[in-house]
Design a protein around this motif. Structure first.
Motif, PDB file in Angstrom:
ATOM      1  N   ASP A  93      44.853 -46.782  86.544  1.00  0.00           N
ATOM      2  CA  ASP A  93      45.799 -45.964  85.765  1.00  0.00           C
ATOM      3  C   ASP A  93      46.706 -46.895  84.959  1.00  0.00           C
ATOM      4  O   ASP A  93      46.584 -48.123  85.045  1.00  0.00           O
ATOM      5  CB  ASP A  93      46.602 -45.006  86.665  1.00  0.00           C
ATOM      6  N   ASN A  94      47.624 -46.320  84.187  1.00  0.00           N
ATOM      7  CA  ASN A  94      48.469 -47.131  83.299  1.00  0.00           C
ATOM      8  C   ASN A  94      49.310 -48.139  84.074  1.00  0.00           C
ATOM      9  O   ASN A  94      49.475 -49.287  83.650  1.00  0.00           O
ATOM     10  CB  ASN A  94      49.411 -46.229  82.490  1.00  0.00           C
ATOM     11  N   THR A  95      49.858 -47.690  85.203  1.00  0.00           N
ATOM     12  CA  THR A  95      50.732 -48.582  85.980  1.00  0.00           C
ATOM     13  C   THR A  95      49.970 -49.827  86.413  1.00  0.00           C
ATOM     14  O   THR A  95      50.441 -50.960  86.257  1.00  0.00           O
ATOM     15  CB  THR A  95      51.263 -47.839  87.227  1.00  0.00           C
ATOM     16  N   VAL A  96      48.796 -49.610  86.938  1.00  0.00           N
ATOM     17  CA  VAL A  96      47.968 -50.720  87.422  1.00  0.00           C
ATOM     18  C   VAL A  96      47.597 -51.656  86.255  1.00  0.00           C
ATOM     19  O   VAL A  96      47.662 -52.892  86.372  1.00  0.00           O
ATOM     20  CB  VAL A  96      46.709 -50.148  88.123  1.00  0.00           C
ATOM     21  N   ALA A  97      47.244 -51.073  85.114  1.00  0.00           N
ATOM     22  CA  ALA A  97      46.845 -51.884  83.959  1.00  0.00           C
ATOM     23  C   ALA A  97      48.027 -52.712  83.442  1.00  0.00           C
ATOM     24  O   ALA A  97      47.871 -53.901  83.106  1.00  0.00           O
ATOM     25  CB  ALA A  97      46.308 -50.980  82.843  1.00  0.00           C
ATOM     26  N   GLY A 121      48.265 -56.863  83.323  1.00  0.00           N
ATOM     27  CA  GLY A 121      48.610 -57.598  82.094  1.00  0.00           C
ATOM     28  C   GLY A 121      49.809 -58.507  82.335  1.00  0.00           C
ATOM     29  O   GLY A 121      49.805 -59.683  81.947  1.00  0.00           O
ATOM     30  N   ASP A 122      50.821 -57.981  83.013  1.00  0.00           N
ATOM     31  CA  ASP A 122      52.020 -58.791  83.331  1.00  0.00           C
ATOM     32  C   ASP A 122      51.637 -60.005  84.168  1.00  0.00           C
ATOM     33  O   ASP A 122      52.132 -61.116  83.954  1.00  0.00           O
ATOM     34  CB  ASP A 122      53.035 -57.960  84.135  1.00  0.00           C
ATOM     35  N   PHE A 123      50.756 -59.768  85.127  1.00  0.00           N
ATOM     36  CA  PHE A 123      50.356 -60.846  86.043  1.00  0.00           C
ATOM     37  C   PHE A 123      49.668 -61.985  85.269  1.00  0.00           C
ATOM     38  O   PHE A 123      49.954 -63.173  85.481  1.00  0.00           O
ATOM     39  CB  PHE A 123      49.425 -60.271  87.116  1.00  0.00           C
ATOM     40  N   LEU A 124      48.771 -61.623  84.343  1.00  0.00           N
ATOM     41  CA  LEU A 124      48.062 -62.658  83.580  1.00  0.00           C
ATOM     42  C   LEU A 124      49.020 -63.437  82.672  1.00  0.00           C
ATOM     43  O   LEU A 124      48.904 -64.664  82.521  1.00  0.00           O
ATOM     44  CB  LEU A 124      46.920 -62.043  82.767  1.00  0.00           C
ATOM     45  N   MET A 125      49.977 -62.725  82.084  1.00  0.00           N
ATOM     46  CA  MET A 125      51.002 -63.406  81.260  1.00  0.00           C
ATOM     47  C   MET A 125      51.780 -64.398  82.118  1.00  0.00           C
ATOM     48  O   MET A 125      52.071 -65.519  81.702  1.00  0.00           O
ATOM     49  CB  MET A 125      52.017 -62.395  80.711  1.00  0.00           C
ATOM     50  N   SER A 136      32.716 -53.254  76.406  1.00  0.00           N
ATOM     51  CA  SER A 136      31.609 -52.490  77.010  1.00  0.00           C
ATOM     52  C   SER A 136      31.855 -52.134  78.466  1.00  0.00           C
ATOM     53  O   SER A 136      30.927 -51.705  79.167  1.00  0.00           O
ATOM     54  CB  SER A 136      30.278 -53.242  76.920  1.00  0.00           C
ATOM     55  N   ALA A 137      33.066 -52.315  78.960  1.00  0.00           N
ATOM     56  CA  ALA A 137      33.404 -51.905  80.339  1.00  0.00           C
ATOM     57  C   ALA A 137      34.458 -50.788  80.243  1.00  0.00           C
ATOM     58  O   ALA A 137      35.040 -50.568  79.178  1.00  0.00           O
ATOM     59  CB  ALA A 137      33.979 -53.088  81.107  1.00  0.00           C
ATOM     60  N   THR A 138      34.672 -50.101  81.356  1.00  0.00           N
ATOM     61  CA  THR A 138      35.755 -49.119  81.385  1.00  0.00           C
ATOM     62  C   THR A 138      37.073 -49.892  81.318  1.00  0.00           C
ATOM     63  O   THR A 138      37.227 -50.913  81.988  1.00  0.00           O
ATOM     64  CB  THR A 138      35.686 -48.335  82.715  1.00  0.00           C
ATOM     65  N   SER A 139      38.009 -49.436  80.505  1.00  0.00           N
ATOM     66  CA  SER A 139      39.304 -50.127  80.430  1.00  0.00           C
ATOM     67  C   SER A 139      40.018 -49.994  81.781  1.00  0.00           C
ATOM     68  O   SER A 139      39.722 -49.078  82.565  1.00  0.00           O
ATOM     69  CB  SER A 139      40.159 -49.525  79.312  1.00  0.00           C
ATOM     70  N   ILE A 144      44.019 -61.840  77.007  1.00  0.00           N
ATOM     71  CA  ILE A 144      43.500 -60.766  77.871  1.00  0.00           C
ATOM     72  C   ILE A 144      44.654 -59.916  78.416  1.00  0.00           C
ATOM     73  O   ILE A 144      44.558 -58.687  78.469  1.00  0.00           O
ATOM     74  CB  ILE A 144      42.617 -61.355  79.002  1.00  0.00           C
ATOM     75  N   GLY A 145      45.757 -60.565  78.773  1.00  0.00           N
ATOM     76  CA  GLY A 145      46.935 -59.797  79.234  1.00  0.00           C
ATOM     77  C   GLY A 145      47.386 -58.800  78.170  1.00  0.00           C
ATOM     78  O   GLY A 145      47.686 -57.639  78.474  1.00  0.00           O
ATOM     79  N   SER A 146      47.388 -59.246  76.919  1.00  0.00           N
ATOM     80  CA  SER A 146      47.826 -58.331  75.850  1.00  0.00           C
ATOM     81  C   SER A 146      46.828 -57.184  75.664  1.00  0.00           C
ATOM     82  O   SER A 146      47.209 -56.085  75.270  1.00  0.00           O
ATOM     83  CB  SER A 146      48.067 -59.090  74.538  1.00  0.00           C
ATOM     84  N   LEU A 147      45.548 -57.430  75.984  1.00  0.00           N
ATOM     85  CA  LEU A 147      44.551 -56.341  75.859  1.00  0.00           C
ATOM     86  C   LEU A 147      44.782 -55.256  76.913  1.00  0.00           C
ATOM     87  O   LEU A 147      44.595 -54.068  76.638  1.00  0.00           O
ATOM     88  CB  LEU A 147      43.129 -56.894  75.967  1.00  0.00           C
ATOM     89  N   TYR A 148      45.179 -55.654  78.141  1.00  0.00           N
ATOM     90  CA  TYR A 148      45.515 -54.635  79.161  1.00  0.00           C
ATOM     91  C   TYR A 148      46.622 -53.727  78.622  1.00  0.00           C
ATOM     92  O   TYR A 148      46.556 -52.502  78.748  1.00  0.00           O
ATOM     93  CB  TYR A 148      45.996 -55.311  80.458  1.00  0.00           C
ATOM     94  N   HIS A 149      47.642 -54.363  78.025  1.00  0.00           N
ATOM     95  CA  HIS A 149      48.756 -53.565  77.510  1.00  0.00           C
ATOM     96  C   HIS A 149      48.326 -52.745  76.302  1.00  0.00           C
ATOM     97  O   HIS A 149      48.704 -51.586  76.158  1.00  0.00           O
ATOM     98  CB  HIS A 149      49.921 -54.485  77.144  1.00  0.00           C
ATOM     99  N   ASP A 150      47.524 -53.363  75.440  1.00  0.00           N
ATOM    100  CA  ASP A 150      47.069 -52.668  74.228  1.00  0.00           C
ATOM    101  C   ASP A 150      46.251 -51.426  74.581  1.00  0.00           C
ATOM    102  O   ASP A 150      46.368 -50.379  73.931  1.00  0.00           O
ATOM    103  CB  ASP A 150      46.231 -53.623  73.372  1.00  0.00           C
ATOM    104  N   ASP A 151      45.433 -51.525  75.626  1.00  0.00           N
ATOM    105  CA  ASP A 151      44.603 -50.376  76.002  1.00  0.00           C
ATOM    106  C   ASP A 151      45.453 -49.233  76.566  1.00  0.00           C
ATOM    107  O   ASP A 151      45.082 -48.056  76.421  1.00  0.00           O
ATOM    108  CB  ASP A 151      43.519 -50.808  77.005  1.00  0.00           C
TER     109      ASP A 151
END
Ligand code: FPP
Ligand code: MG
Length: 215
Positions: free
Chosen positions: A109-113, A117-121, A100-103, A83-90
């Motif tokens: 915004d990108n910074t938050v996303a 992702g970093d946090f989950l890793m 089916s949700a808003t990325s 899931i962390g990699s999906l935040y970065h991938d998006d």
């Protein structure tokens, strides 16, 4: 011919009965003292998903002693990395939606996303260090590297119409099969499987990962 659902295909109630434990642990481990960070980091966790990697970890654990919390923690660690990699991938793909949700990048915004992702890793590493041991921490770190290598190699192939199937296989090996293999390997290690069993289930999961990405 109807395609069986994955639940029919994997006819092991002892595995499915424990999938709820994984959901609870995912939420516990992805919580922060900062309520905003918790909200963002759990945005994609609560959006659903197949939980394919946790399933592979729990399946591999059946080859050893699946009791106790270690197989669940292995399953949670690999799902957090996914899931962390999906935040970065998006962010990389400038995606508007995910599951089916808003990325997260579109919703905030990108910074938050990127931070979520970093946090989950980071939480995946923390969990593995606390509960799974050094071999699992090393394996997860090598897998992050393989994901980044696969993604970086894919970038270099953009607009290259001459690359062949070998280059494609290198991309999918890095960005998909590596984590799928690690999912089974980590589950088998967590269940105390013998080295032969750990290696055999890893090899099987590698092939599954390649086919999964092609499909
Ligand atoms: C989805 O691919 C993305 C991946 C399988 C992995 C992405 C890897 C990174 C972003 C590297 C960063 C990783 C870490 C560990 C920091 P896709 O875009 O082909 O598929 P999609 O349709 O699901 O977006
Ligand atoms: Mg993408």
């Amino acid at each position: 011919m109807d395609t069986p659902s994955i639940r029919e295909f994997v006819d092991l109630p002892e595995v499915w009965d424990r999938m709820g434990e994984i959901e609870d642990r995912l939420l516990e481990v992805s919580s922060s003292e900062d309520a905003f960070l918790t909200e963002v980091a759990q945005h994609l966790i609560t959006a659903g998903g197949k939980r394919f990697r946790p399933l592979l970890a729990m399946l591999a654990a059946q080859l050893g002693d699946p009791s106790g919390s270690r197989p669940v923690d292995a399953a949670v660690a690999v799902e957090l990395i996914h899931i962390g990699s999906l935040y970065h991938d998006d962010v990389i793909d400038e995606a508007e939606t995910r599951r089916s949700a808003t990325s997260a990048n579109a919703n905030w915004d990108n910074t938050v996303a990127i931070l979520a992702g970093d946090f989950l890793m980071a939480r995946a590493s923390e969990l593995a260090a606390a509960e799974l041991g050094q071999e699992s921490v090393r394996l997860l770190a090598a897998t992050y590297a393989a994901l980044v290598e696969g993604q970086t190699f894919e970038l270099q192939l953009d607009f290259d119409l001459n690359h062949g199937s070998e280059a494609y296989e290198k991309v999918i090996a890095g960005k998909t099969a590596s984590l799928i293999r690690t999912s089974s390997r980590l589950g088998a290690l967590a269940a105390g499987c013998t080295p032969d069993v750990v290696d055999a289930v890893s090899e099987w999961a590698w092939e599954v990962g390649i086919v999964f990405q092609i499909a």
